[in-house]
Design an enzyme around this catalytic site. Structure first.
Site, PDB file in Angstrom:
ATOM      1  N   GLU A  16       0.824  -1.208   0.000  1.00 47.74           N
ATOM      2  CA  GLU A  16       0.000   0.000   0.000  1.00 47.74           C
ATOM      3  C   GLU A  16       0.860   1.260   0.000  1.00 47.74           C
ATOM      4  O   GLU A  16       0.608   2.194  -0.772  1.00 47.74           O
ATOM      5  CB  GLU A  16      -0.936  -0.015   1.204  1.00 47.74           C
ATOM      6  CG  GLU A  16      -1.953  -1.132   1.117  1.00 47.74           C
ATOM      7  CD  GLU A  16      -2.610  -1.488   2.425  1.00 47.74           C
ATOM      8  OE1 GLU A  16      -3.405  -2.435   2.397  1.00 47.74           O
ATOM      9  OE2 GLU A  16      -2.330  -0.852   3.454  1.00 47.74           O
ATOM     10  N   ILE A 101      -6.279   3.588   3.334  1.00 52.01           N
ATOM     11  CA  ILE A 101      -6.493   2.275   2.716  1.00 52.01           C
ATOM     12  C   ILE A 101      -6.372   1.168   3.754  1.00 52.01           C
ATOM     13  O   ILE A 101      -5.661   1.315   4.751  1.00 52.01           O
ATOM     14  CB  ILE A 101      -5.491   2.070   1.546  1.00 52.01           C
ATOM     15  CG1 ILE A 101      -5.765   0.764   0.785  1.00 52.01           C
ATOM     16  CG2 ILE A 101      -4.050   2.173   2.019  1.00 52.01           C
ATOM     17  CD1 ILE A 101      -5.019   0.638  -0.531  1.00 52.01           C
ATOM     18  N   CYS A 102      -7.079   0.080   3.519  1.00 54.18           N
ATOM     19  CA  CYS A 102      -7.012  -1.154   4.308  1.00 54.18           C
ATOM     20  C   CYS A 102      -7.577  -0.937   5.718  1.00 54.18           C
ATOM     21  O   CYS A 102      -8.759  -0.682   5.877  1.00 54.18           O
ATOM     22  CB  CYS A 102      -5.579  -1.675   4.326  1.00 54.18           C
ATOM     23  SG  CYS A 102      -5.421  -3.389   4.882  1.00 54.18           S
ATOM     24  N   ALA A 103      -6.742  -1.015   6.735  1.00 51.55           N
ATOM     25  CA  ALA A 103      -7.195  -0.796   8.112  1.00 51.55           C
ATOM     26  C   ALA A 103      -7.210   0.686   8.476  1.00 51.55           C
ATOM     27  O   ALA A 103      -7.870   1.085   9.435  1.00 51.55           O
ATOM     28  CB  ALA A 103      -6.281  -1.539   9.084  1.00 51.55           C
ATOM     29  N   ASN A 122     -10.595  -2.607   4.576  1.00 45.12           N
ATOM     30  CA  ASN A 122     -10.387  -4.041   4.583  1.00 45.12           C
ATOM     31  C   ASN A 122     -11.573  -4.662   5.326  1.00 45.12           C
ATOM     32  O   ASN A 122     -11.968  -4.141   6.383  1.00 45.12           O
ATOM     33  CB  ASN A 122      -9.072  -4.360   5.302  1.00 45.12           C
ATOM     34  CG  ASN A 122      -8.742  -5.827   5.294  1.00 45.12           C
ATOM     35  OD1 ASN A 122      -9.469  -6.636   5.845  1.00 45.12           O
ATOM     36  ND2 ASN A 122      -7.629  -6.164   4.675  1.00 45.12           N
TER      37      ASN A 122
END
Length: 184
Positions: A16, A101-103, A122
């Protein structure tokens, strides 16, 4: 030239962070990578990056966008750092972009930056993001006003390209995609 700050904490997600840094720079965007502490920062899978500066050295600078990479325990470290919280508040007060992004969208949710907005993350962090008036969706990249969120390592390229488009326009995104041989 647009300027972007990407803070790095121990345990960040390699794909990322590196994808965003690389794609934005290909788009002619200045990216400042700032470590929470001085020196190299180790990622969640052992990759080591050397930030451009420690976070303290860039705290008073203005950025068009702040981008938070995911990865654990990197996100935990970012969430617990009051400087990061202050940066996000300043971006919001100036109506400037925040991307995660993601967590990392869980940080935005915890600080109230997602209230009344569409967002994603996520799937493992859905419960931490879909709180209160957040409209959780499962699209790869979600833009709502000055907030941009994405799902995870597999959506990193789409996320980074969306950031290029936001900062430098559709034509610049197409040019970057062509250079990457990105599938249509």
């Amino acid at each position: 030239m647009p300027r972007v700050l990407l803070p790095l904490a121990e345990g960040f997600e390699e794909l990322e962070a590196v994808t965003v840094i690389d794609v934005l720079r290909r788009g002619g965007i200045e990216v400042v990578v700032a470590g929470l502490q001085e020196g190299p920062v180790k990622a969640s899978r052992g990759t080591v990056l050397h930030p451009d500066a420690p976070l303290d050295a860039v705290m008073d600078q203005d950025f068009d966008m702040v981008v938070l990479p995911g990865g654990m325990p990197g996100v935990k470290h970012l969430r617990e750092d009051e400087r990061v919280r202050g940066l996000l508040e300043r971006q919001r007060s100036k109506n400037r972009c925040i991307a995660a992004i993601c967590a990392a969208p869980s940080i935005l949710a915890a600080y109230g930056h997602l209230e009344g907005k569409r967002a994603t993350s996520n799937p493992k962090f859905k419960e931490q993001v879909a709180i209160g008036p957040v409209r959780y969706v499962e699209d790869a990249v979600v833009e709502d006003g000055e907030v941009i969120t994405s799902r995870g390592p597999g959506t990193s390229m789409l996320f980074a390209l969306a950031l290029v488009e936001r900062l430098a326009g559709t034509q610049r995104r197409r040019e970057v995609e062509a250079g990457l041989v990105f599938p249509a």
